[in-house]
Design a protein around this motif. Structure first.
Motif, PDB file in Angstrom:
ATOM      1  N   SER A  13     -31.612   5.194  -2.205  1.00 25.91           N
ATOM      2  CA  SER A  13     -33.019   4.997  -1.861  1.00 25.91           C
ATOM      3  C   SER A  13     -33.139   5.033  -0.339  1.00 25.91           C
ATOM      4  O   SER A  13     -32.407   4.346   0.359  1.00 25.91           O
ATOM      5  N   ARG A  14     -34.062   5.854   0.140  1.00 21.30           N
ATOM      6  CA  ARG A  14     -34.248   6.016   1.580  1.00 21.30           C
ATOM      7  C   ARG A  14     -35.710   5.808   1.922  1.00 21.30           C
ATOM      8  O   ARG A  14     -36.600   6.394   1.301  1.00 21.30           O
ATOM      9  N   GLU A  15     -35.977   4.953   2.924  1.00 17.37           N
ATOM     10  CA  GLU A  15     -37.355   4.670   3.331  1.00 17.37           C
ATOM     11  C   GLU A  15     -37.891   5.810   4.186  1.00 17.37           C
ATOM     12  O   GLU A  15     -37.251   6.235   5.154  1.00 17.37           O
ATOM     13  N   LEU A  16     -39.078   6.308   3.825  1.00 17.50           N
ATOM     14  CA  LEU A  16     -39.725   7.380   4.580  1.00 17.50           C
ATOM     15  C   LEU A  16     -40.863   6.874   5.451  1.00 17.50           C
ATOM     16  O   LEU A  16     -41.159   7.442   6.495  1.00 17.50           O
ATOM     17  N   LEU A  17     -41.541   5.817   4.992  1.00 16.98           N
ATOM     18  CA  LEU A  17     -42.708   5.299   5.705  1.00 16.98           C
ATOM     19  C   LEU A  17     -42.784   3.793   5.507  1.00 16.98           C
ATOM     20  O   LEU A  17     -42.640   3.307   4.386  1.00 16.98           O
ATOM     21  N   ASP A  18     -43.018   3.075   6.602  1.00 22.36           N
ATOM     22  CA  ASP A  18     -43.252   1.637   6.528  1.00 22.36           C
ATOM     23  C   ASP A  18     -44.565   1.339   7.235  1.00 22.36           C
ATOM     24  O   ASP A  18     -44.623   1.259   8.454  1.00 22.36           O
ATOM     25  N   ALA A  19     -45.630   1.242   6.459  1.00 23.14           N
ATOM     26  CA  ALA A  19     -46.951   0.880   6.976  1.00 23.14           C
ATOM     27  C   ALA A  19     -47.322  -0.481   6.408  1.00 23.14           C
ATOM     28  O   ALA A  19     -48.390  -0.672   5.834  1.00 23.14           O
ATOM     29  N   GLU A  20     -46.396  -1.424   6.524  1.00 25.67           N
ATOM     30  CA  GLU A  20     -46.586  -2.760   5.984  1.00 25.67           C
ATOM     31  C   GLU A  20     -47.804  -3.419   6.635  1.00 25.67           C
ATOM     32  O   GLU A  20     -48.040  -3.192   7.820  1.00 25.67           O
ATOM     33  N   PRO A  21     -48.616  -4.161   5.930  1.00 28.82           N
ATOM     34  CA  PRO A  21     -48.391  -4.656   4.574  1.00 28.82           C
ATOM     35  C   PRO A  21     -48.995  -3.772   3.483  1.00 28.82           C
ATOM     36  O   PRO A  21     -48.978  -4.145   2.314  1.00 28.82           O
ATOM     37  N   PHE A  22     -49.528  -2.604   3.844  1.00 29.64           N
ATOM     38  CA  PHE A  22     -50.306  -1.845   2.870  1.00 29.64           C
ATOM     39  C   PHE A  22     -49.524  -0.801   2.090  1.00 29.64           C
ATOM     40  O   PHE A  22     -49.862  -0.510   0.957  1.00 29.64           O
ATOM     41  N   LEU A  23     -48.489  -0.222   2.678  1.00 23.49           N
ATOM     42  CA  LEU A  23     -47.805   0.859   1.988  1.00 23.49           C
ATOM     43  C   LEU A  23     -46.412   1.077   2.540  1.00 23.49           C
ATOM     44  O   LEU A  23     -46.211   1.091   3.753  1.00 23.49           O
ATOM     45  N   LYS A  24     -45.451   1.226   1.634  1.00 21.25           N
ATOM     46  CA  LYS A  24     -44.117   1.715   1.963  1.00 21.25           C
ATOM     47  C   LYS A  24     -43.825   2.870   1.016  1.00 21.25           C
ATOM     48  O   LYS A  24     -44.198   2.820  -0.164  1.00 21.25           O
ATOM     49  N   VAL A  25     -43.173   3.898   1.528  1.00 17.46           N
ATOM     50  CA  VAL A  25     -42.815   5.054   0.708  1.00 17.46           C
ATOM     51  C   VAL A  25     -41.306   5.242   0.798  1.00 17.46           C
ATOM     52  O   VAL A  25     -40.735   5.265   1.894  1.00 17.46           O
ATOM     53  N   HIS A  26     -40.669   5.341  -0.368  1.00 18.75           N
ATOM     54  CA  HIS A  26     -39.238   5.607  -0.466  1.00 18.75           C
ATOM     55  C   HIS A  26     -39.026   6.900  -1.243  1.00 18.75           C
ATOM     56  O   HIS A  26     -39.851   7.264  -2.081  1.00 18.75           O
ATOM     57  N   VAL A  27     -37.917   7.574  -0.972  1.00 19.22           N
ATOM     58  CA  VAL A  27     -37.493   8.676  -1.820  1.00 19.22           C
ATOM     59  C   VAL A  27     -36.159   8.261  -2.425  1.00 19.22           C
ATOM     60  O   VAL A  27     -35.269   7.776  -1.731  1.00 19.22           O
ATOM     61  N   GLU A  28     -36.056   8.386  -3.731  1.00 17.87           N
ATOM     62  CA  GLU A  28     -34.851   7.967  -4.445  1.00 17.87           C
ATOM     63  C   GLU A  28     -34.122   9.167  -5.035  1.00 17.87           C
ATOM     64  O   GLU A  28     -34.742  10.174  -5.399  1.00 17.87           O
ATOM     65  N   THR A  29     -32.817   9.005  -5.129  1.00 20.64           N
ATOM     66  CA  THR A  29     -32.008   9.912  -5.928  1.00 20.64           C
ATOM     67  C   THR A  29     -31.689   9.144  -7.200  1.00 20.64           C
ATOM     68  O   THR A  29     -31.130   8.044  -7.144  1.00 20.64           O
ATOM     69  N   VAL A  30     -32.109   9.680  -8.352  1.00 20.73           N
ATOM     70  CA  VAL A  30     -31.929   8.983  -9.622  1.00 20.73           C
ATOM     71  C   VAL A  30     -31.111   9.832 -10.583  1.00 20.73           C
ATOM     72  O   VAL A  30     -31.174  11.065 -10.562  1.00 20.73           O
ATOM     73  N   GLU A  31     -30.333   9.134 -11.402  1.00 23.96           N
ATOM     74  CA  GLU A  31     -29.559   9.801 -12.455  1.00 23.96           C
ATOM     75  C   GLU A  31     -30.174   9.450 -13.800  1.00 23.96           C
ATOM     76  O   GLU A  31     -30.371   8.269 -14.118  1.00 23.96           O
ATOM     77  N   LEU A  32     -30.502  10.478 -14.579  1.00 23.52           N
ATOM     78  CA  LEU A  32     -31.069  10.271 -15.904  1.00 23.52           C
ATOM     79  C   LEU A  32     -29.957   9.944 -16.897  1.00 23.52           C
ATOM     80  O   LEU A  32     -28.779  10.234 -16.646  1.00 23.52           O
ATOM     81  N   PRO A  33     -30.279   9.343 -18.027  1.00 19.91           N
ATOM     82  CA  PRO A  33     -29.262   8.990 -19.024  1.00 19.91           C
ATOM     83  C   PRO A  33     -28.419  10.176 -19.496  1.00 19.91           C
ATOM     84  O   PRO A  33     -27.266   9.994 -19.876  1.00 19.91           O
ATOM     85  N   ASP A  34     -28.975  11.401 -19.437  1.00 20.71           N
ATOM     86  CA  ASP A  34     -28.199  12.572 -19.879  1.00 20.71           C
ATOM     87  C   ASP A  34     -27.332  13.160 -18.764  1.00 20.71           C
ATOM     88  O   ASP A  34     -26.712  14.203 -18.933  1.00 20.71           O
ATOM     89  N   GLY A  35     -27.298  12.486 -17.591  1.00 18.39           N
ATOM     90  CA  GLY A  35     -26.437  12.928 -16.497  1.00 18.39           C
ATOM     91  C   GLY A  35     -27.117  13.776 -15.443  1.00 18.39           C
ATOM     92  O   GLY A  35     -26.554  14.007 -14.368  1.00 18.39           O
ATOM     93  N   ARG A  36     -28.321  14.267 -15.715  1.00 15.54           N
ATOM     94  CA  ARG A  36     -29.032  15.047 -14.691  1.00 15.54           C
ATOM     95  C   ARG A  36     -29.376  14.161 -13.500  1.00 15.54           C
ATOM     96  O   ARG A  36     -29.674  12.975 -13.667  1.00 15.54           O
ATOM     97  N   VAL A  37     -29.364  14.740 -12.292  1.00 11.87           N
ATOM     98  CA  VAL A  37     -29.668  14.012 -11.066  1.00 11.87           C
ATOM     99  C   VAL A  37     -30.916  14.619 -10.436  1.00 11.87           C
ATOM    100  O   VAL A  37     -31.010  15.835 -10.251  1.00 11.87           O
ATOM    101  N   ILE A  38     -31.886  13.747 -10.108  1.00 13.49           N
ATOM    102  CA  ILE A  38     -33.105  14.162  -9.402  1.00 13.49           C
ATOM    103  C   ILE A  38     -33.029  13.559  -8.007  1.00 13.49           C
ATOM    104  O   ILE A  38     -32.900  12.343  -7.852  1.00 13.49           O
ATOM    105  N   ARG A  39     -33.106  14.397  -6.987  1.00  6.83           N
ATOM    106  CA  ARG A  39     -32.850  13.948  -5.613  1.00  6.83           C
ATOM    107  C   ARG A  39     -34.114  13.581  -4.835  1.00  6.83           C
ATOM    108  O   ARG A  39     -34.016  13.076  -3.731  1.00  6.83           O
ATOM    109  N   ASP A  40     -35.285  13.850  -5.373  1.00 11.00           N
ATOM    110  CA  ASP A  40     -36.510  13.599  -4.601  1.00 11.00           C
ATOM    111  C   ASP A  40     -37.580  12.907  -5.464  1.00 11.00           C
ATOM    112  O   ASP A  40     -38.658  13.431  -5.671  1.00 11.00           O
ATOM    113  N   TYR A  41     -37.256  11.698  -5.945  1.00 11.85           N
ATOM    114  CA  TYR A  41     -38.201  10.943  -6.764  1.00 11.85           C
ATOM    115  C   TYR A  41     -38.870   9.901  -5.862  1.00 11.85           C
ATOM    116  O   TYR A  41     -38.242   8.937  -5.433  1.00 11.85           O
TER     117      TYR A  41
END
Length: 198
Positions: A13-41
């Motif tokens: 998980s990588r933070e892209l924007l910190d506009a606290e207290p109203f908004l933070k945006v992260h981009v995550e790399t996630v692995e699905l149960p079937d093994g597929r990897v999504i790098r920009d969630y």
């Protein structure tokens, strides 16, 4: 037999924007149960809020008429606002109702907290029903919005919903939760009327 579904695994998980207290945006790399990897969630962190269906002692519903920048128009909403860090949702609801309307209630029903966006997260909307509300002070809200406070009958509110005067899904969901029996009966009556006689 119900199949057991597994959650996704967050690999990074990588933070892209910190506009606290109203908004933070992260981009995550996630692995699905079937093994597929999504790098920009993408994920949003936003302050959770209380949303209150408030009814006065004579059965009128406290409603705001105000501009909301999300839908870009004036529409009807219910009292409510952001929770302060660590604040209990019910205490936030009580505080917001008093600040925004000058009303208090001794009869609160918590209707649950719900994620606003299914995929990106965002805020939790904590829904409440406050009955028997009575005025104890003048409103003292310092919100950005210009607000007109209305006291609507159920018939007036139903008419406003039918005209599309409520633009926010959280507000429609709150009405549905409080009026679930009336909505179910109206839907059943409408379906019965739509069925032609044999």
């Amino acid at each position: 037999m119900t199949r057991r579904l597994r959650p996704w695994t967050v690999l990074e998980s990588r933070e892209l924007l910190d506009a606290e207290p109203f908004l933070k945006v992260h981009v995550e790399t996630v692995e699905l149960p079937d093994g597929r990897v999504i790098r920009d969630y993408y994920q949003f962190d936003m302050p959770s809020f209380a949303c209150i269906f408030a009814e006065t002692e004579d059965g009128r519903i406290i409603v705001y008429r105000q501009y909301r920048h999300g839908p870009r128009r004036v529409n009807l909403t219910f009292p409510g606002g952001h929770l302060s860090p660590g604040e209990d949702p019910l205490e936030a609801a009580r505080r917001e109702l008093l600040e925004e309307t000058g009303f208090v209630s001794d009869r609160w029903t918590a209707l649950g907290g719900y994620t606003v966006n299914a995929n990106q997260g965002g805020a939790l909307s904590h829904m409440f029903h406050a009955a028997g509300c009575r005025r104890v002070a003048e409103p003292s809200s310092d919100d950005l919005e210009e607000t007109e406070i209305l006291f609507m009958t159920r018939q007036e509110l139903v008419g406003a919903i039918a005209r599309g005067d409520i633009a926010l899904l959280t507000q429609i969901a709150l009405v549905s939760m409080v009026w679930q029996d009336e909505i179910r009966e109206a839907a059943a009556a409408g379906q019965a009327a739509a069925v032609p006689d044999p």
